[in-house]
Scaffold this motif. Structure first.
Motif, PDB file in Angstrom:
ATOM      1  N   SER A  79       1.394  -1.271   0.451  1.00  0.00           N
ATOM      2  CA  SER A  79      -0.051  -0.411  -0.181  1.00  0.00           C
ATOM      3  C   SER A  79       1.326   1.293  -0.120  1.00  0.00           C
ATOM      4  O   SER A  79       1.655   1.183   0.304  1.00  0.00           O
ATOM      5  CB  SER A  79      -0.909   0.018   1.748  1.00  0.00           C
ATOM      6  OG  SER A  79      -1.801  -1.728   1.346  1.00  0.00           O
ATOM      7  N   VAL A  80       1.040   2.149  -0.816  1.00  0.00           N
ATOM      8  CA  VAL A  80       1.711   3.134  -1.167  1.00  0.00           C
ATOM      9  C   VAL A  80       0.723   4.239  -1.116  1.00  0.00           C
ATOM     10  O   VAL A  80      -0.159   4.739  -2.017  1.00  0.00           O
ATOM     11  CB  VAL A  80       3.173   3.128  -1.975  1.00  0.00           C
ATOM     12  CG1 VAL A  80       3.869   2.243  -1.479  1.00  0.00           C
ATOM     13  CG2 VAL A  80       2.310   2.608  -3.235  1.00  0.00           C
ATOM     14  N   THR A  81       0.842   5.396  -0.342  1.00  0.00           N
ATOM     15  CA  THR A  81       0.413   7.073  -0.650  1.00  0.00           C
ATOM     16  C   THR A  81       1.148   7.600  -1.422  1.00  0.00           C
ATOM     17  O   THR A  81       2.617   7.629  -1.715  1.00  0.00           O
ATOM     18  CB  THR A  81       0.256   7.557   0.769  1.00  0.00           C
ATOM     19  OG1 THR A  81      -0.214   6.527   1.618  1.00  0.00           O
ATOM     20  CG2 THR A  81      -0.068   8.681   0.225  1.00  0.00           C
ATOM     21  N   LEU A  82       0.630   8.460  -2.470  1.00  0.00           N
ATOM     22  CA  LEU A  82       1.754   8.874  -3.732  1.00  0.00           C
ATOM     23  C   LEU A  82       1.028  10.693  -4.039  1.00  0.00           C
ATOM     24  O   LEU A  82       0.230  10.809  -3.618  1.00  0.00           O
ATOM     25  CB  LEU A  82       1.360   8.353  -5.122  1.00  0.00           C
ATOM     26  CG  LEU A  82       1.270   6.677  -5.145  1.00  0.00           C
ATOM     27  CD1 LEU A  82       0.695   6.101  -6.746  1.00  0.00           C
ATOM     28  CD2 LEU A  82       2.527   6.448  -4.927  1.00  0.00           C
ATOM     29  N   THR A  83       2.316  11.008  -4.319  1.00  0.00           N
ATOM     30  CA  THR A  83       1.837  12.702  -4.136  1.00  0.00           C
ATOM     31  C   THR A  83       3.589  12.865  -5.033  1.00  0.00           C
ATOM     32  O   THR A  83       3.821  12.480  -5.871  1.00  0.00           O
ATOM     33  CB  THR A  83       2.068  13.361  -3.434  1.00  0.00           C
ATOM     34  OG1 THR A  83       4.012  13.219  -3.063  1.00  0.00           O
ATOM     35  CG2 THR A  83       2.038  12.974  -2.112  1.00  0.00           C
ATOM     36  N   GLY A  84       3.389  14.009  -5.463  1.00  0.00           N
ATOM     37  CA  GLY A  84       3.568  14.952  -6.555  1.00  0.00           C
ATOM     38  C   GLY A  84       4.936  15.038  -5.603  1.00  0.00           C
ATOM     39  O   GLY A  84       4.923  14.755  -4.627  1.00  0.00           O
ATOM     40  N   PRO A  85       6.336  15.763  -6.743  1.00  0.00           N
ATOM     41  CA  PRO A  85       7.309  16.467  -5.967  1.00  0.00           C
ATOM     42  C   PRO A  85       7.458  17.687  -4.936  1.00  0.00           C
ATOM     43  O   PRO A  85       8.519  17.486  -4.378  1.00  0.00           O
ATOM     44  CB  PRO A  85       7.818  16.590  -7.478  1.00  0.00           C
ATOM     45  CG  PRO A  85       7.221  16.712  -8.530  1.00  0.00           C
ATOM     46  CD  PRO A  85       6.288  16.136  -7.813  1.00  0.00           C
ATOM     47  N   ALA A  90      -5.148  22.534   5.244  1.00  0.00           N
ATOM     48  CA  ALA A  90      -4.360  22.365   4.368  1.00  0.00           C
ATOM     49  C   ALA A  90      -3.747  23.777   4.161  1.00  0.00           C
ATOM     50  O   ALA A  90      -2.263  24.371   3.523  1.00  0.00           O
ATOM     51  CB  ALA A  90      -5.141  21.566   3.129  1.00  0.00           C
ATOM     52  N   SER A  91      -4.235  24.679   5.045  1.00  0.00           N
ATOM     53  CA  SER A  91      -3.654  26.201   4.694  1.00  0.00           C
ATOM     54  C   SER A  91      -2.896  26.458   5.914  1.00  0.00           C
ATOM     55  O   SER A  91      -2.458  27.983   5.797  1.00  0.00           O
ATOM     56  CB  SER A  91      -5.232  26.965   4.807  1.00  0.00           C
ATOM     57  OG  SER A  91      -5.933  26.671   4.413  1.00  0.00           O
ATOM     58  N   HIS A  92      -2.582  25.526   6.807  1.00  0.00           N
ATOM     59  CA  HIS A  92      -1.505  25.285   7.750  1.00  0.00           C
ATOM     60  C   HIS A  92      -0.351  25.197   8.177  1.00  0.00           C
ATOM     61  O   HIS A  92       0.597  25.283   8.754  1.00  0.00           O
ATOM     62  CB  HIS A  92      -1.855  25.162   9.359  1.00  0.00           C
ATOM     63  CG  HIS A  92      -3.407  25.038   9.242  1.00  0.00           C
ATOM     64  ND1 HIS A  92      -4.131  26.740   9.588  1.00  0.00           N
ATOM     65  CD2 HIS A  92      -5.079  24.639   9.667  1.00  0.00           C
ATOM     66  CE1 HIS A  92      -5.326  26.515  10.377  1.00  0.00           C
ATOM     67  NE2 HIS A  92      -6.211  25.417   9.655  1.00  0.00           N
ATOM     68  N   GLY A  93       0.198  25.028   6.436  1.00  0.00           N
ATOM     69  CA  GLY A  93       1.527  24.385   6.135  1.00  0.00           C
ATOM     70  C   GLY A  93       1.310  23.838   4.704  1.00  0.00           C
ATOM     71  O   GLY A  93       0.647  23.078   4.478  1.00  0.00           O
ATOM     72  N   PRO A  94       2.090  23.431   4.872  1.00  0.00           N
ATOM     73  CA  PRO A  94       2.955  22.259   3.402  1.00  0.00           C
ATOM     74  C   PRO A  94       2.533  22.284   3.749  1.00  0.00           C
ATOM     75  O   PRO A  94       2.757  20.399   4.522  1.00  0.00           O
ATOM     76  CB  PRO A  94       4.832  22.679   3.672  1.00  0.00           C
ATOM     77  CG  PRO A  94       5.170  23.562   4.361  1.00  0.00           C
ATOM     78  CD  PRO A  94       3.920  23.601   5.270  1.00  0.00           C
ATOM     79  N   ALA A  95       2.456  20.647   2.314  1.00  0.00           N
ATOM     80  CA  ALA A  95       1.599  19.635   2.575  1.00  0.00           C
ATOM     81  C   ALA A  95       2.760  18.555   2.433  1.00  0.00           C
ATOM     82  O   ALA A  95       4.090  18.988   1.554  1.00  0.00           O
ATOM     83  CB  ALA A  95       1.001  18.799   0.728  1.00  0.00           C
ATOM     84  N   ALA A  96       2.625  17.080   3.248  1.00  0.00           N
ATOM     85  CA  ALA A  96       3.877  16.318   3.264  1.00  0.00           C
ATOM     86  C   ALA A  96       3.268  15.882   1.673  1.00  0.00           C
ATOM     87  O   ALA A  96       2.997  15.757   1.016  1.00  0.00           O
ATOM     88  CB  ALA A  96       3.156  14.969   3.885  1.00  0.00           C
ATOM     89  N   VAL A  97       5.740  15.500   1.164  1.00  0.00           N
ATOM     90  CA  VAL A  97       5.659  14.979  -0.314  1.00  0.00           C
ATOM     91  C   VAL A  97       5.783  13.491  -0.153  1.00  0.00           C
ATOM     92  O   VAL A  97       6.886  12.763   1.386  1.00  0.00           O
ATOM     93  CB  VAL A  97       6.990  15.163  -0.461  1.00  0.00           C
ATOM     94  CG1 VAL A  97       6.970  14.559  -1.910  1.00  0.00           C
ATOM     95  CG2 VAL A  97       6.807  16.936  -1.436  1.00  0.00           C
ATOM     96  N   ALA A  98       4.662  12.410  -0.112  1.00  0.00           N
ATOM     97  CA  ALA A  98       5.074  10.728   0.075  1.00  0.00           C
ATOM     98  C   ALA A  98       5.723  10.145  -0.884  1.00  0.00           C
ATOM     99  O   ALA A  98       6.753  10.680  -1.208  1.00  0.00           O
ATOM    100  CB  ALA A  98       3.670  10.160   0.057  1.00  0.00           C
ATOM    101  N   ASP A  99       5.147   9.415  -0.946  1.00  0.00           N
ATOM    102  CA  ASP A  99       5.959   8.198  -2.452  1.00  0.00           C
ATOM    103  C   ASP A  99       5.964   9.053  -3.814  1.00  0.00           C
ATOM    104  O   ASP A  99       4.962   9.308  -3.637  1.00  0.00           O
ATOM    105  CB  ASP A  99       6.094   6.598  -2.486  1.00  0.00           C
ATOM    106  CG  ASP A  99       6.823   6.205  -1.549  1.00  0.00           C
ATOM    107  OD1 ASP A  99       8.211   6.309  -1.699  1.00  0.00           O
ATOM    108  OD2 ASP A  99       6.254   5.575  -0.932  1.00  0.00           O
ATOM    109  N   THR A 100       7.114   8.870  -4.546  1.00  0.00           N
ATOM    110  CA  THR A 100       6.717   9.697  -5.979  1.00  0.00           C
ATOM    111  C   THR A 100       7.490   8.794  -6.958  1.00  0.00           C
ATOM    112  O   THR A 100       7.858   7.470  -6.875  1.00  0.00           O
ATOM    113  CB  THR A 100       7.803  10.611  -5.990  1.00  0.00           C
ATOM    114  OG1 THR A 100       8.598  10.451  -6.143  1.00  0.00           O
ATOM    115  CG2 THR A 100       6.973  12.389  -4.739  1.00  0.00           C
ATOM    116  N   THR A 101       7.308   8.775  -8.451  1.00  0.00           N
ATOM    117  CA  THR A 101       8.410   7.855  -9.033  1.00  0.00           C
ATOM    118  C   THR A 101       9.705   8.070  -8.760  1.00  0.00           C
ATOM    119  O   THR A 101      10.609   7.104  -9.226  1.00  0.00           O
ATOM    120  CB  THR A 101       8.354   8.034 -10.719  1.00  0.00           C
ATOM    121  OG1 THR A 101       8.118   9.785 -10.822  1.00  0.00           O
ATOM    122  CG2 THR A 101       6.713   8.347 -11.415  1.00  0.00           C
TER     123      THR A 101
END
Length: 280
Positions: free
Chosen positions: A185-191, A244-255
């Protein structure tokens, strides 16, 4: 070994199908209306309607893997049919929202969570891909931008890490053809984390003109969004963006982390899709 692609009309489903076919894998495209599918020559099509279990057996005949869009209607019957057909592996395009504390009751998260749970309770080997926000969600702004109108947002500084749909397709292809992601199970985001305001600045650069942003009340946003989606879903999205307005979003797994290849940026997506935001 045949792979069944559900959601074959969708951006990710079509891209996964195309990658598998180009690599020489046997693919079957499923749809409630298969006659309308646009697939490469040589790709088999079939009818699969998730609230009509009588369509399952023929669609799954000879199939060993399934790329599945999350639709809870009929999922219990689909799992049983997959077991009977001796399917070995299911790759589910789920959502990172299933990880939220209120996933069971949240109208966005519960949709995918019910499918995940049905699959997890089965003997099938399952891979859960949980992307966060798609870069292509920005198409929701195409109407006002194309008409030189302001984009009206209740939370313009909400930050997400939008993922390019082609990156999801690359990861899904690896999950279906390799061993490194199988059963995970992998959580995917952009960079990178970008606010909505920052995304609109990127789109402004891509189309060569400024896109104005208008800050509106939550109530006005609820009214605006409810014209296009059920009110509970609009409320759920607004809750998410408020948090999500209180700080940067977490970057999870990407390509980059999963495949060793640089992730496509939001700027790349904007450049590729700039014509969708120009005046009509």
């Amino acid at each position: 070994m045949t792979t069944l692609i559900t959601g074959a009309r969708g951006k990710v489903g079509r891209a996964v199908l195309g990658r598998l076919h180009s690599a020489g894998h046997a693919v079957r495209a499923a749809s409630a209306h298969p006659a309308g599918l646009d697939v490469p020559a040589g790709v088999e099509t079939c009818e699969l309607v998730l609230d009509r279990p009588e369509t399952f057996a023929a669609a799954l005949d000879g199939v060993r893997q399934v790329f599945l869009y999350p639709e809870p209607s009929g999922i219990q019957e689909l799992v049983k049919a997959a077991e009977a057909a001796r399917v070995e592996h299911v790759v589910l395009l789920s959502s990172s929202s299933v990880l939220g504390p209120d996933a069971e009751t949240d109208p966005l998260a519960s949709h995918s969570l019910r499918v995940e749970r049905a699959l997890a309770a089965s003997p099938l080997t399952c891979t859960f891909l949980r992307p966060d926000a798609f870069a292509s969600n920005s198409f929701a702004w195409a109407h006002p931008i194309g008409r030189s109108m302001p984009v009206r947002l209740a939370y313009p500084d909400a930050q997400i890490a939008p993922i390019h749909p082609e990156d999801i397709a690359d990861i899904a292809f690896e999950a279906l053809t390799g061993d490194t992601l199988r059963g995970r199970s992998v959580t995917l985001t952009g960079p990178e984390s970008l606010s909505f305001r920052a995304q609109l600045a990127v789109l402004s650069a891509a189309i060569g003109r400024e896109v104005p942003v208008e800050h509106i009340s939550r109530e006005a946003a609820e009214e605006q969004m409810s014209a296009f989606m059920p009110a509970p879903m609009a409320g759920s999205l607004l809750d998410l963006w408020a948090a999500a307005s209180h700080g940067p979003a977490a970057v999870a797994d990407t390509t980059e982390t999963l495949l060793g290849r640089p992730a496509r940026s939001y700027a790349q997506w904007a450049a590729e899709n700039a014509p969708a935001f120009t005046a009509r």
